[in-house]
Design a protein around this motif. Sequence first.
Motif, PDB file in Angstrom:
ATOM      1  N   ASN A  74       0.359  -1.444  -0.316  1.00 11.96           N
ATOM      2  CA  ASN A  74      -0.215  -0.232  -0.113  1.00 11.96           C
ATOM      3  C   ASN A  74       0.443   1.124   0.317  1.00 11.96           C
ATOM      4  O   ASN A  74       0.320   2.191   0.105  1.00 11.96           O
ATOM      5  N   LEU A  75       2.379   1.315   0.007  1.00 15.91           N
ATOM      6  CA  LEU A  75       3.501   2.056  -0.205  1.00 15.91           C
ATOM      7  C   LEU A  75       2.669   3.252  -0.926  1.00 15.91           C
ATOM      8  O   LEU A  75       2.325   4.242  -1.137  1.00 15.91           O
ATOM      9  N   ALA A  76       2.026   2.526  -2.311  1.00 12.57           N
ATOM     10  CA  ALA A  76       2.339   3.528  -3.785  1.00 12.57           C
ATOM     11  C   ALA A  76       0.662   4.319  -3.153  1.00 12.57           C
ATOM     12  O   ALA A  76       0.740   5.816  -3.279  1.00 12.57           O
ATOM     13  N   LYS A  77      -0.556   3.268  -2.864  1.00 13.59           N
ATOM     14  CA  LYS A  77      -1.848   4.506  -2.179  1.00 13.59           C
ATOM     15  C   LYS A  77      -1.321   4.931  -1.739  1.00 13.59           C
ATOM     16  O   LYS A  77      -2.425   6.469  -1.491  1.00 13.59           O
ATOM     17  N   PHE A  78      -0.144   4.527  -0.071  1.00 13.11           N
ATOM     18  CA  PHE A  78      -0.058   6.453   0.362  1.00 13.11           C
ATOM     19  C   PHE A  78       0.171   7.586  -0.151  1.00 13.11           C
ATOM     20  O   PHE A  78      -0.015   8.424   0.145  1.00 13.11           O
ATOM     21  N   SER A  79       1.361   7.108  -0.806  1.00 10.75           N
ATOM     22  CA  SER A  79       1.975   8.480  -1.443  1.00 10.75           C
ATOM     23  C   SER A  79       1.402   8.993  -2.088  1.00 10.75           C
ATOM     24  O   SER A  79       0.822  10.395  -2.612  1.00 10.75           O
ATOM     25  N   THR A  80       0.251   8.445  -3.373  1.00  9.53           N
ATOM     26  CA  THR A  80      -0.386   9.229  -3.845  1.00  9.53           C
ATOM     27  C   THR A  80      -1.085   9.771  -3.480  1.00  9.53           C
ATOM     28  O   THR A  80      -1.624  11.608  -4.129  1.00  9.53           O
ATOM     29  N   TYR A  81      -2.364   9.453  -2.977  1.00  9.24           N
ATOM     30  CA  TYR A  81      -3.153  10.139  -1.416  1.00  9.24           C
ATOM     31  C   TYR A  81      -3.000  11.326  -0.726  1.00  9.24           C
ATOM     32  O   TYR A  81      -3.790  10.958   0.578  1.00  9.24           O
ATOM     33  N   GLY A  82      -1.247  10.929  -0.391  1.00  7.16           N
ATOM     34  CA  GLY A  82      -1.047  11.748   0.312  1.00  7.16           C
ATOM     35  C   GLY A  82      -1.478  12.113   2.174  1.00  7.16           C
ATOM     36  O   GLY A  82      -1.836  12.560   2.164  1.00  7.16           O
ATOM     37  N   ALA A  83      -1.413  10.584   2.415  1.00  2.63           N
ATOM     38  CA  ALA A  83      -1.635   9.666   3.802  1.00  2.63           C
ATOM     39  C   ALA A  83      -0.666  10.611   4.585  1.00  2.63           C
ATOM     40  O   ALA A  83       0.683   9.915   4.564  1.00  2.63           O
ATOM     41  N   PRO A  84      -0.321  11.233   5.724  1.00  2.00           N
ATOM     42  CA  PRO A  84       0.396  11.249   6.954  1.00  2.00           C
ATOM     43  C   PRO A  84       0.204  10.297   7.837  1.00  2.00           C
ATOM     44  O   PRO A  84       0.003   9.333   7.382  1.00  2.00           O
ATOM     45  N   TRP A  85       1.407  10.467   7.781  1.00  7.47           N
ATOM     46  CA  TRP A  85       2.477   9.290   8.853  1.00  7.47           C
ATOM     47  C   TRP A  85       1.673   9.196  10.586  1.00  7.47           C
ATOM     48  O   TRP A  85       1.870   7.913  10.549  1.00  7.47           O
ATOM     49  N   LYS A  86       1.342  10.336  10.699  1.00  4.30           N
ATOM     50  CA  LYS A  86       0.447   9.850  11.754  1.00  4.30           C
ATOM     51  C   LYS A  86      -1.259   8.990  11.763  1.00  4.30           C
ATOM     52  O   LYS A  86      -1.109   8.074  12.595  1.00  4.30           O
ATOM     53  N   ALA A  87      -1.761   9.598  10.506  1.00  2.00           N
ATOM     54  CA  ALA A  87      -3.150   8.812  10.534  1.00  2.00           C
ATOM     55  C   ALA A  87      -2.437   6.936   9.560  1.00  2.00           C
ATOM     56  O   ALA A  87      -3.121   6.332  10.326  1.00  2.00           O
ATOM     57  N   ILE A  88      -1.457   6.817   9.249  1.00  2.00           N
ATOM     58  CA  ILE A  88      -0.372   5.237   9.077  1.00  2.00           C
ATOM     59  C   ILE A  88      -0.334   4.566  10.110  1.00  2.00           C
ATOM     60  O   ILE A  88      -1.253   3.861  10.240  1.00  2.00           O
ATOM     61  N   ILE A  89      -0.197   5.556  10.985  1.00  2.00           N
ATOM     62  CA  ILE A  89       0.416   4.766  12.530  1.00  2.00           C
ATOM     63  C   ILE A  89      -0.766   3.811  13.319  1.00  2.00           C
ATOM     64  O   ILE A  89      -1.295   3.526  13.253  1.00  2.00           O
ATOM     65  N   PHE A  90      -1.836   5.488  13.943  1.00  6.62           N
ATOM     66  CA  PHE A  90      -2.365   5.617  14.394  1.00  6.62           C
ATOM     67  C   PHE A  90      -3.712   5.136  14.569  1.00  6.62           C
ATOM     68  O   PHE A  90      -4.376   4.685  14.891  1.00  6.62           O
ATOM     69  N   ASP A  91      -3.961   5.524  13.024  1.00  5.18           N
ATOM     70  CA  ASP A  91      -5.713   5.285  12.141  1.00  5.18           C
ATOM     71  C   ASP A  91      -5.279   4.023  11.434  1.00  5.18           C
ATOM     72  O   ASP A  91      -6.238   3.376  11.328  1.00  5.18           O
ATOM     73  N   TYR A  92      -4.572   3.555  10.830  1.00  7.34           N
ATOM     74  CA  TYR A  92      -4.598   2.775  10.216  1.00  7.34           C
ATOM     75  C   TYR A  92      -3.768   1.386  10.848  1.00  7.34           C
ATOM     76  O   TYR A  92      -4.619   0.242  11.021  1.00  7.34           O
ATOM     77  N   TYR A  93      -2.882   1.357  10.733  1.00  5.10           N
ATOM     78  CA  TYR A  93      -2.342  -0.300  11.193  1.00  5.10           C
ATOM     79  C   TYR A  93      -2.484  -0.254  12.984  1.00  5.10           C
ATOM     80  O   TYR A  93      -2.196  -1.450  13.581  1.00  5.10           O
ATOM     81  N   ALA A  94      -2.549   0.876  13.767  1.00  2.71           N
ATOM     82  CA  ALA A  94      -3.516   1.326  15.169  1.00  2.71           C
ATOM     83  C   ALA A  94      -4.064   0.166  15.143  1.00  2.71           C
ATOM     84  O   ALA A  94      -4.351  -1.286  15.953  1.00  2.71           O
ATOM     85  N   ASN A  95      -5.215  -0.049  14.107  1.00  3.31           N
ATOM     86  CA  ASN A  95      -6.305  -0.580  14.773  1.00  3.31           C
ATOM     87  C   ASN A  95      -6.527  -2.391  13.524  1.00  3.31           C
ATOM     88  O   ASN A  95      -6.963  -3.504  13.337  1.00  3.31           O
ATOM     89  N   PHE A  96      -5.110  -2.060  12.247  1.00  2.00           N
ATOM     90  CA  PHE A  96      -5.008  -3.525  11.647  1.00  2.00           C
ATOM     91  C   PHE A  96      -4.498  -4.411  12.343  1.00  2.00           C
ATOM     92  O   PHE A  96      -4.911  -5.782  12.531  1.00  2.00           O
ATOM     93  N   VAL A  97      -3.461  -4.183  13.843  1.00  2.00           N
ATOM     94  CA  VAL A  97      -3.073  -4.663  14.176  1.00  2.00           C
ATOM     95  C   VAL A  97      -3.477  -5.937  15.037  1.00  2.00           C
ATOM     96  O   VAL A  97      -4.539  -6.974  14.978  1.00  2.00           O
ATOM     97  N   PRO A  98      -4.954  -4.994  15.885  1.00  2.00           N
ATOM     98  CA  PRO A  98      -6.088  -5.791  16.673  1.00  2.00           C
ATOM     99  C   PRO A  98      -7.222  -6.778  15.237  1.00  2.00           C
ATOM    100  O   PRO A  98      -7.326  -7.746  16.198  1.00  2.00           O
ATOM    101  N   TYR A  99      -7.523  -6.511  14.243  1.00  2.00           N
ATOM    102  CA  TYR A  99      -8.481  -6.589  13.919  1.00  2.00           C
ATOM    103  C   TYR A  99      -8.114  -8.409  13.092  1.00  2.00           C
ATOM    104  O   TYR A  99      -8.429  -8.830  13.440  1.00  2.00           O
ATOM    105  N   PHE A 100      -6.900  -8.269  13.159  1.00  2.00           N
ATOM    106  CA  PHE A 100      -6.073  -9.501  12.434  1.00  2.00           C
ATOM    107  C   PHE A 100      -5.342 -10.112  13.555  1.00  2.00           C
ATOM    108  O   PHE A 100      -5.797 -11.836  13.172  1.00  2.00           O
TER     109      PHE A 100
END
Length: 400
Positions: A74-100
Motif C-alpha cells: 500500500n506504499l504507492a497508494k499512501f503516497s498517491t493520496y498523501g496519507a500522513p504518517w500519523k494517520a498511517i500509524i495511529f488510524d490504520y496500523y493501530a487498528n489493523f493489528v488488533p483486527y487481524f
Amino acid sequence: MKEKLKQIGTRLKARMPKCRLLRKWLSKIRLPKIEMFGILTRLDRYLMTKFIGTYIFSILLIISVAIVFDFNENLAKFSTYGAPWKAIIFDYYANFVPYFANLFSPLFVFISVIFFTSKLAGNSEIIAMLAAGVSFKQLLKPYLITAALIALVNFYLGAYVIPHGTVVLQAFEAKYKNSKQVTSASNVQLMVGPGVIAYIQQYDNNTKTGYGFSLDKFENKKLVSHMTASTIRYDSISEARYHWKAMNYKVRTLKGLREEIQSGDVIDTLIQMEPMDLVFSKGQQETLTSSELRQYITKQTERGSSNVVQYEVEYHKRIATSFASFILTIIGVSLSSRKRKGGMGLYLGIGLALSFSYILLQTVSATFAINADTPPIIAAWIPNILYIFIAYYCYRQAPN
C-alpha cells in the motif's frame, strides 16, 4: 485525659487472657494449603506461562511480517493520496493489528500449543509428568484455563473494542486507499413503527439528507395520516435519537370523510429510523458492537427487513469463534504430547491442515448462511460442532 488512658489500659489488661485463649484456639486449626487461585499447582503455572508466552510471541512475529507486506503493498497508494504518517500509524496500523490478530487468534493458539508442547515432549518432560502420576486430564487443565482466558479476551476485543477501531480503519481506507463506500440509496421503503411506513426517493449519507420523503400511518389497514416533505435531514447534533428535520412539509390527517391539512417550512419530528438503516455498506456489520448488533437485528426483524442475515451471522460468529480456542487447544495437545521418532513434522502438518480447514469452513459456512438460506446460528456453529468430534477423537488417541 490521663484518667481516660488509665481506664482504657485496665480494659485491655482484662481482655488479654481472652485474646490469648483465642490465639491458642486458632493455632490448632490447620487450613489446607491454597495455591494460586485455589486450583493451580506449580506445574499448571509452568505450562500456562509457556502457553501465554509462546502465544504472544507468535502473534508479534506473524503480525510484524503482515505489517511489512501490507506496507509494501500500500506504499504507492499512501503516497498517491498523501496519507500522513500519523494517520498511517495511529488510524490504520493501530487498528489493523488488533483486527487481524483477533481474526487469526485460533490459528495462533494452535501454533503455540503445537510448538511448545512438542518441544516439551521432545525433551521427555511430558513423559516425566505422566510417569510422576499426572494424568492427561490433569495435564490438559492448564491448557484449557489459558484457552479460556484467551477466549474471553478475544470475545471482548471482537465484540466491543475492535468495532470502534474498524470505523476508523474503514474511514482511512476510503480517504487514502480509494476504497469505495456506499454513501447513497434510492427508493428506500421501511417500516419505522407498527403501521407506520416511511419512503425516501433519494438519500445522501454524506449530508444525512433525504429527498422526496413520505410517511404513511395506518390503523386497521386504513390510512389515517399522510406526511410529505421535499427534504428531510437527520439531526446528528441532537442528544435524542431519531431526530429529523423536515423541510417544506405537508401533513394530511384523515378523520372519516373529513381531512385536515397542515403545512409549513420546517418541522422537527421523531421518526424511528437512523442513517444506518438507509444505507448498507460492505462490512457495516463489523463496525457494530455485539449489543448494537443485537438491537439492530431486533429492530430490523420487527420491520420485516430481509437484510439482516449478515448481521446475524456476525453476531453468532463472534460467540462461536471464541470456542475455537478450546477445540484447537485440545487437538494441539493431543497431537503433540507424544514423543515420536522422526520428529513432529507429519503431525504438525496434520494439525496445521486441521486449523486452516477450520478457518476455511468458518468462511464457507458464513457464505452459505448469506446465500443459501441456512439459519445463521447453525452456520456459525457448524465448524465447532464438526471439530468437537475431531478433538474428541484426538483426545482418545493421546497418551495416558
